[in-house]
Design an enzyme around this catalytic site. Structure first.
Site, short mmCIF file in Angstrom:
data_model
loop_
_atom_site.label_atom_id
_atom_site.label_comp_id
_atom_site.label_asym_id
_atom_site.label_seq_id
_atom_site.Cartn_x
_atom_site.Cartn_y
_atom_site.Cartn_z
N GLU A 1 59.34 21.09 61.35
CA GLU A 1 60.24 20.06 60.84
C GLU A 1 59.62 18.69 61.06
O GLU A 1 59.11 18.39 62.14
CB GLU A 1 61.60 20.05 61.56
N GLU B 1 64.82 24.83 68.47
CA GLU B 1 65.22 23.72 69.33
C GLU B 1 66.20 24.12 70.43
O GLU B 1 67.35 23.64 70.47
CB GLU B 1 65.81 22.57 68.48
N TYR C 1 60.25 14.09 65.28
CA TYR C 1 60.89 12.97 64.57
C TYR C 1 60.47 11.62 65.14
O TYR C 1 60.23 10.69 64.39
CB TYR C 1 62.42 13.15 64.59
N ASN D 1 58.91 20.51 65.98
CA ASN D 1 59.81 19.63 65.24
C ASN D 1 59.65 18.24 65.82
O ASN D 1 59.98 17.99 66.98
CB ASN D 1 61.28 20.07 65.39
N ARG E 1 60.92 27.75 55.06
CA ARG E 1 61.54 28.14 56.33
C ARG E 1 63.06 28.04 56.20
O ARG E 1 63.59 26.96 55.94
CB ARG E 1 61.05 27.21 57.45
N HIS F 1 69.43 29.25 64.49
CA HIS F 1 69.47 27.80 64.28
C HIS F 1 70.92 27.37 64.51
O HIS F 1 71.60 26.88 63.61
CB HIS F 1 68.96 27.46 62.88
O1 IFM Z 1 69.07 18.66 60.82
C1 IFM Z 1 68.37 18.84 62.02
C2 IFM Z 1 67.87 20.26 62.13
O2 IFM Z 1 68.89 21.18 62.01
C3 IFM Z 1 67.21 20.46 63.47
N1 IFM Z 1 66.22 19.45 63.72
C4 IFM Z 1 66.56 18.08 63.48
C5 IFM Z 1 67.19 17.92 62.12
C6 IFM Z 1 67.58 16.44 61.88
O3 IFM Z 1 68.49 16.03 62.84
#
Ligand code: IFM
Length: 455
Positions: free
Chosen positions: A362, A175, A298, A296, A86, A130
């Site tokens: 992500e 995002e 985290y 995405n 990606r 992005h």
């Molecule tokens: O680096 C970023 C990415 O560009 C978008 N999502 C989160 C990642 C980590 O912060």
């Protein structure tokens, strides 16, 4: 393979046949070549040059020099066994002013990249936005201006026109929450504006841009169309959690997948920005049939009710909500490590928004890596990825329609306001020499891909 088959394998985390394994990057974070072949300035070029905005005064001018080293990077992907890559297309490379005809030399780069990927047996997954908005469009109002959504659709058509014969999977926007609320709300990201009303307008126009582009891509015959969102389960006091869930998750999921905003969100928008920018017919435009939602993930979002708490600048409508630190282990970003949150999130998505596939676009972690004797031992990242893959596997067993997993990130890269001091790559980049060195986590990931599962 059915869910029952996955379950029958008991605790052995083997993924369904055809599960997509890959890695992700984004243009401004890796390409460099900021002034080459007709590329125009983006809001991130401007932001990086504004003193105090980016740690160390770092810029994406050179980054990982991927623009010149893409062939070597694709060879590395092949060695790691990636099935998908990606990347994002730089809008100011393709349309330096953000409108008008394409810059052919900009498109040529992606043409070469896609051909290389295909020759290496790697499926290209293209993200169209992005965060690198052409600066001239910001000068005309940026995402708070409706016209930007239309400019985005025109740009999407130019890119699809050139790559659509070879790129099957298209991600419109990455995002939009971050682009809107960090870009225009708290100003931590480019363009660094701090107006809650503009942030809410930007969010709507990013969704509109997504819808316009998705419709156009569909008509042009795109294979798979997705929207990538930063999503998180919200954990905490019930009322505060429900409200934060609306602001972070449902503000984007509901219009894109159900064609409506949550009524509580509309109340916030009306109070903070008015509803003039939400026109009749917009929600139908936003609600395009999607093949995939890009997830995405985290960490979860932890909240508590705190009467009297003013709204966080990045969260218009968050009055009375405190964002709390749960304690426990974190990554170098200070982000809590909570793999269970991924299971919870994916299962909830397939339950509440059935009929659309899920792709983790992500997931990954920054740690303070060091090179010792030509190796990077990164046990914390490896454990993070292992834990999240187990969580993804549990989500599939729990009914989530998860089709694949793309690690963030292939390479260490420019981590936005944090500059180069945060390393998310499974491959180490020595920025002085541009040498790439697969970390232990990359070598481990190669084994996961080979086995289609965890050991
Ligand atoms: O680096 C970023 C990415 O560009 C978008 N999502 C989160 C990642 C980590 O912060």
């Amino acid at each position: 393979m059915t869910i029952a088959d996955v379950e029958a394998r008991g605790r052995t985390p083997v993924f369904p046949d055809g599960f997509v394994w890959g890695a992700a990057t984004a243009a401004y974070q890796i390409e460099g070549a900021a002034r080459e072949d007709g590329r125009g300035p983006s809001i991130w070029d401007t932001f990086c040059r504004t003193p105090g905005r980016v740690a160390g005064g770092h810029t994406g001018d050179v980054a990982c020099d991927h623009y010149h080293r893409y062939a070597q990077d694709v060879a590395l992907m092949r060695e790691l066994g990636l099935g998908a890559y990606r990347f994002s297309v730089s809008w100011p490379r393709v349309q330096p002013d953000g409108s008008g005809p394409a810059n052919p030399r900009g498109l040529d780069f992606y043409d070469r990249l896609v051909d290389r990927l295909l020759a290496a047996g790697i499926a290209p997954y293209a993200t169209l936005y992005h965060w690198d908005l052409p600066q001239p469009l910001e000068d005309h109002g940026g995402w708070p201006s409706r016209d930007t959504a239309h400019r985005f659709a025109d740009y999407a058509a130019l890119v699809h026109g050139r790559l659509g014969d070879r790129v099957r999977t298209w991600i419109t926007v990455n995002e939009p929450w971050v682009a809107a609320f960090l870009g225009y709300g708290n100003g931590v990201h480019a363009p660094g504006r701090t107006d809650p009303a503009d942030a809410l307008r930007a969010a709507h126009h990013l969704l509109l841009g997504h819808g316009l582009a998705a419709s156009l891509l569909r008509t042009a015959g795109a294979g798979e169309i997705a929207l990538t969102l930063n999503l998180a389960p919200v954990i905490g006091d019930e009322e505060a959690a429900a409200r934060a869930d609306i602001l972070l998750n449902r503000q984007f999921l509901d219009p894109a997948l159900r064609g409506s905003y949550p009524p509580d969100l509309l109340e916030v928008v009306e109070r903070v920005a008015g509803l003039g920018h939400v026109r009749d017919g917009d929600l139908a435009l936003i609600n395009q049939p999607l093949d995939l939602v890009g997830v995405n993930y985290y960490n979860p979002c932890y909240v508590a009710s705190r009467p009297g708490q003013p709204a966080d600048p990045a969260w218009p409508g968050s009055e009375g909500i405190a964002f709390v630190d749960p304690g426990g282990p974190t990554t170098a970003m200070g982000w809590p490590i909570a793999p269970d949150g991924l299971t919870r999130l994916l299962v909830r998505l397939s339950r509440d928004y059935s009929g659309v596939g899920l792709l983790v676009t992500e997931n990954g972690a920054a740690f303070d890596d060091v090179v010792v004797d030509g190796r990077v031992h990164d046990p914390e990242r490896l454990a993070y990825l292992d834990g999240h893959l187990r969580a993804a596997h549990a989500a599939i067993a729990g009914g989530a329609d998860l089709r694949g997993y793309l690690v963030w990130s292939l390479l260490d890269n420019f981590e936005w306001a944090e500059g180069y001091r945060r390393r998310f790559g499974i491959v180490h980049v020595d920025y002085a020499t541009q040498r790439r060195l697969p970390k232990d986590s990359a070598l481990w990931y190669r084994g996961v891909i080979e086995r289609n599962g965890l050991a």
